[in-house]
Scaffold this motif. Structure first.
Motif, PDB file in Angstrom:
ATOM      1  N   SER A 113       0.859  -1.179   0.000  1.00 34.94           N
ATOM      2  CA  SER A 113       0.000   0.000   0.000  1.00 34.94           C
ATOM      3  C   SER A 113       0.895   1.228   0.000  1.00 34.94           C
ATOM      4  N   SER A 114       0.381   2.311  -0.557  1.00 34.65           N
ATOM      5  CA  SER A 114       1.135   3.567  -0.546  1.00 34.65           C
ATOM      6  C   SER A 114       0.477   4.604   0.349  1.00 34.65           C
ATOM      7  N   SER A 115      -0.712   4.285   0.874  1.00 34.84           N
ATOM      8  CA  SER A 115      -1.437   5.255   1.691  1.00 34.84           C
ATOM      9  C   SER A 115      -2.268   4.520   2.734  1.00 34.84           C
TER      10      SER A 115
ATOM     11  N   ALA B  94      -9.397   7.921   0.561  1.00 29.82           N
ATOM     12  CA  ALA B  94      -9.147   6.766  -0.297  1.00 29.82           C
ATOM     13  C   ALA B  94      -7.885   5.997   0.070  1.00 29.82           C
TER      14      ALA B  94
ATOM     15  N   GLU C 168      -5.385   3.203   1.102  1.00 29.31           N
ATOM     16  CA  GLU C 168      -5.496   1.771   0.793  1.00 29.31           C
ATOM     17  C   GLU C 168      -5.462   0.904   2.047  1.00 29.31           C
ATOM     18  N   LEU C 169      -4.554   1.199   2.969  1.00 30.72           N
ATOM     19  CA  LEU C 169      -4.452   0.433   4.203  1.00 30.72           C
ATOM     20  C   LEU C 169      -5.420   1.026   5.229  1.00 30.72           C
TER      21      LEU C 169
ATOM     22  N   SER D 195      -4.014  -4.678   1.107  1.00 31.87           N
ATOM     23  CA  SER D 195      -4.448  -3.366   0.631  1.00 31.87           C
ATOM     24  C   SER D 195      -5.868  -3.378   0.081  1.00 31.87           C
ATOM     25  N   ARG D 196      -6.469  -4.568  -0.044  1.00 34.12           N
ATOM     26  CA  ARG D 196      -7.813  -4.691  -0.590  1.00 34.12           C
ATOM     27  C   ARG D 196      -8.637  -5.602   0.312  1.00 34.12           C
TER      28      ARG D 196
END
Length: 323
Positions: A72-74, A106, A108-109, A135-136
């Motif tokens: 994840s990036s966020s 929004a 992801e994590l 992340s999903r």
């Protein structure tokens, strides 16, 4: 591996506590869970205490554990008061420690922060932080490349398959197949002697074809009205397991015609089914389904009903046996 049986979470009908040891990646293979979270309990009176050193480090460690199984990036919070100064401070500290960007809408994590569900030694329930694994959501299958309005949740589809039982000798027919979710979940669970999806809508069949292809699975797709005699003309008879998610009258169909659709589906499925076949149906039109089943009691016997949660609704899964 799971340590012991899942236990209900007090006050949460849609959640279970499960002890787990071994690789966290194994959690991603759960088929009937919408999402999995690492649960951290903190015996503190208010969320502000989570910004302290030891408490903060536990959250950071859990975030890194999640990142190892799904990049994840966020990140974001799901919590009451997430726009407060306290959560703003916590977000800054977590972003600094992990290098992830805080995106309140929004991210992801996902981190859920809530009051504890069980009183601690002091009698105060404290606070829980839940860090989603990956992340999903687990329900967001990677094979779903074609969306279709009203498509059944993949985790509910997997539960339907499990309730209907998986036998390699089964001939499987998915009525009103939509985007192919039930077909994909059934064939993912195990081989079948034959698998066919039927739908009256060409765009639904196109979506099914795309999703089956993305999942590297093979099934025959047929254009047919699944609530009338044309079904048998299109697919023949002798089907051992039948699966259906008839329209709820919101995105497809209408409440005014759903009684006719459900009754026609039960008759058409009976005509196509082999002796002793199982028919698994998901519907939000519970009163309509109950009435149609009473009228069709010479066709189908109800083995079980299971109430599930789907996007604010509580549809039921019916497992029927052909009489």
């Amino acid at each position: 591996m799971l340590d012991g049986s899942p236990t209900p979470v007090p006050g949460r009908e849609d959640a279970l506590d499960v002890a787990h040891w071994g690789p966290l990646e194994a959690v991603l293979d759960l088929r009937t869970a919408v999402a999995a979270f690492l649960v951290l309990h903190f015996d503190v009176p208010r969320p502000k205490s989570l910004t302290s050193g030891d408490h903060l480090q536990r959250i950071v460690d859990a975030m890194y554990a999640s990142l190892r199984v799904g990049s994840s990036s966020s990140f974001r919070f799901e919590a009451a008061g997430s726009d407060s100064a306290v959560f703003g401070r916590l977000a800054d500290l977590l972003a600094e420690a992990t290098g992830l960007r805080y995106d309140e809408a929004a991210g992801e994590l996902v981190l859920r922060v809530r009051r504890g569900v069980r009183p601690g030694p002091s009698g105060d329930p404290g606070w829980d932080v839940l860090v989603r694994v990956g992340s999903r959501p687990l329900s967001a299958r990677r094979w779903r490349v074609a969306d279709y309005p009203g498509a059944v949740n993949a985790t509910i589809a997997a539960a339907m398959v499990r309730l209907g039982e998986v036998h390699p000798q089964d001939r499987v027919l998915n009525l009103m197949c939509g985007s192919g979710t039930l077909l994909v979940e059934r064939l993912t669970a195990g081989p079948a002697a034959e698998a066919v999806g039927a739908d009256v809508a060409d765009d639904a069949l196109s979506a099914s074809s795309e999703n089956l292809g993305a999942a590297a699975l093979d099934a025959r797709l047929v254009r047919a009205d699944c609530a009338g005699p044309a079904l048998v003309e299109a697919v023949g008879t002798g089907w051992d397991l039948l699966l259906a998610d008839p329209p709820w009258g919101t995105l497809h169909g209408s409440h005014a015609t759903n009684a006719e659709v459900h009754a026609g589906m039960l008759w058409a499925a009976h005509d196509a089914a082999a002796p002793g076949a199982r028919f698994v149906v998901l519907t939000h039109e519970v009163k309509v389904m109950e009435r149609c089943l009473r009228d069709a009691d010479a066709l189908w016997r109800v083995r079980s009903t299971t109430r599930v949660f789907a996007k604010g609704h509580h549809p039921r899964i019916y497992v029927l046996d052909r009489t």
